[in-house]
Design a protein around this motif. Sequence first.
Motif, PDB file in Angstrom:
ATOM      1  N   THR A  29      40.363  33.785  28.147  1.00  0.00           N
ATOM      2  CA  THR A  29      41.606  33.235  28.700  1.00  0.00           C
ATOM      3  C   THR A  29      41.517  33.113  30.218  1.00  0.00           C
ATOM      4  O   THR A  29      41.899  32.084  30.790  1.00  0.00           O
ATOM      5  CB  THR A  29      42.810  34.124  28.308  1.00  0.00           C
ATOM      6  OG1 THR A  29      42.845  34.257  26.885  1.00  0.00           O
ATOM      7  CG2 THR A  29      44.103  33.544  28.792  1.00  0.00           C
ATOM      8  N   VAL A  30      41.010  34.146  30.879  1.00  0.00           N
ATOM      9  CA  VAL A  30      40.879  34.109  32.337  1.00  0.00           C
ATOM     10  C   VAL A  30      39.882  33.020  32.741  1.00  0.00           C
ATOM     11  O   VAL A  30      40.114  32.270  33.691  1.00  0.00           O
ATOM     12  CB  VAL A  30      40.472  35.484  32.905  1.00  0.00           C
ATOM     13  CG1 VAL A  30      40.138  35.392  34.391  1.00  0.00           C
ATOM     14  CG2 VAL A  30      41.571  36.505  32.673  1.00  0.00           C
ATOM     15  N   ASN A  31      38.781  32.915  32.013  1.00  0.00           N
ATOM     16  CA  ASN A  31      37.793  31.869  32.277  1.00  0.00           C
ATOM     17  C   ASN A  31      38.428  30.486  32.161  1.00  0.00           C
ATOM     18  O   ASN A  31      38.173  29.608  32.993  1.00  0.00           O
ATOM     19  CB  ASN A  31      36.625  31.999  31.310  1.00  0.00           C
ATOM     20  CG  ASN A  31      35.316  32.056  32.021  1.00  0.00           C
ATOM     21  OD1 ASN A  31      35.225  31.790  33.206  1.00  0.00           O
ATOM     22  ND2 ASN A  31      34.284  32.408  31.290  1.00  0.00           N
ATOM     23  N   GLN A  32      39.239  30.295  31.135  1.00  0.00           N
ATOM     24  CA  GLN A  32      39.918  29.014  30.933  1.00  0.00           C
ATOM     25  C   GLN A  32      40.882  28.739  32.089  1.00  0.00           C
ATOM     26  O   GLN A  32      40.936  27.625  32.603  1.00  0.00           O
ATOM     27  CB  GLN A  32      40.672  29.033  29.606  1.00  0.00           C
ATOM     28  CG  GLN A  32      41.401  27.756  29.291  1.00  0.00           C
ATOM     29  CD  GLN A  32      42.175  27.860  27.987  1.00  0.00           C
ATOM     30  OE1 GLN A  32      42.332  28.933  27.422  1.00  0.00           O
ATOM     31  NE2 GLN A  32      42.665  26.731  27.518  1.00  0.00           N
ATOM     32  N   GLN A  33      41.599  29.779  32.514  1.00  0.00           N
ATOM     33  CA  GLN A  33      42.531  29.602  33.628  1.00  0.00           C
ATOM     34  C   GLN A  33      41.782  29.332  34.938  1.00  0.00           C
ATOM     35  O   GLN A  33      42.254  28.575  35.774  1.00  0.00           O
ATOM     36  CB  GLN A  33      43.437  30.820  33.767  1.00  0.00           C
ATOM     37  CG  GLN A  33      44.469  30.900  32.675  1.00  0.00           C
ATOM     38  CD  GLN A  33      45.493  31.996  32.917  1.00  0.00           C
ATOM     39  OE1 GLN A  33      45.517  32.635  33.960  1.00  0.00           O
ATOM     40  NE2 GLN A  33      46.353  32.200  31.928  1.00  0.00           N
ATOM     41  N   LEU A  34      40.620  29.960  35.102  1.00  0.00           N
ATOM     42  CA  LEU A  34      39.800  29.697  36.293  1.00  0.00           C
ATOM     43  C   LEU A  34      39.353  28.240  36.334  1.00  0.00           C
ATOM     44  O   LEU A  34      39.312  27.631  37.398  1.00  0.00           O
ATOM     45  CB  LEU A  34      38.573  30.605  36.313  1.00  0.00           C
ATOM     46  CG  LEU A  34      38.732  31.980  36.925  1.00  0.00           C
ATOM     47  CD1 LEU A  34      37.493  32.823  36.668  1.00  0.00           C
ATOM     48  CD2 LEU A  34      39.018  31.899  38.405  1.00  0.00           C
TER      49      LEU A  34
END
Length: 161
Positions: A29-34
């Motif tokens: 999720t964090v990777n996607q948001q990044l």
Amino acid sequence: MSKEQVTISELLLSLDSSELQEAEQVRATVNQQLSSDRGGAVLSSLVEYYLDSSSPQAVLLLSTIRELHHKLLLEKLHESLNRPGTRLAALTLLGHLIRKQPPWVHHISRSPLLPSLLRYLKTSDVAVLITAVWPHHSSYRMILRRNSPHLRLLRRVGRCA
């Protein structure tokens, strides 16, 4: 609570979860948001999270950012180096990132971050000095290959050590 309602700060608190499946989901999720982060808020939050927690998962995520975001990351690291409270953690993070060799690592030699790093090599604070030597040593060949404008300063620091 749905994924849309979860803030980046709440997500980052679960980043180092002992539950493997939860940690993987949070990383994804964090990777996607990044990837979709245009203003740098997610990247800034991730750097701040590392500075507060020394999270190995944060290092992993930061080392995978694309070249599109490298400038913001280097600016955030430079800003953190200039704050006495976060200097040691920022130097440690920089060392971890250089060791992971992300595709944008060569940009360090042309950023304001390098002169700051070299300035802290001259410091008398032993913890900062030792931590600053690590990224300096790791990036030395990269700096030499890039004909960095900081080459003279680098040589002077080397003579002082």
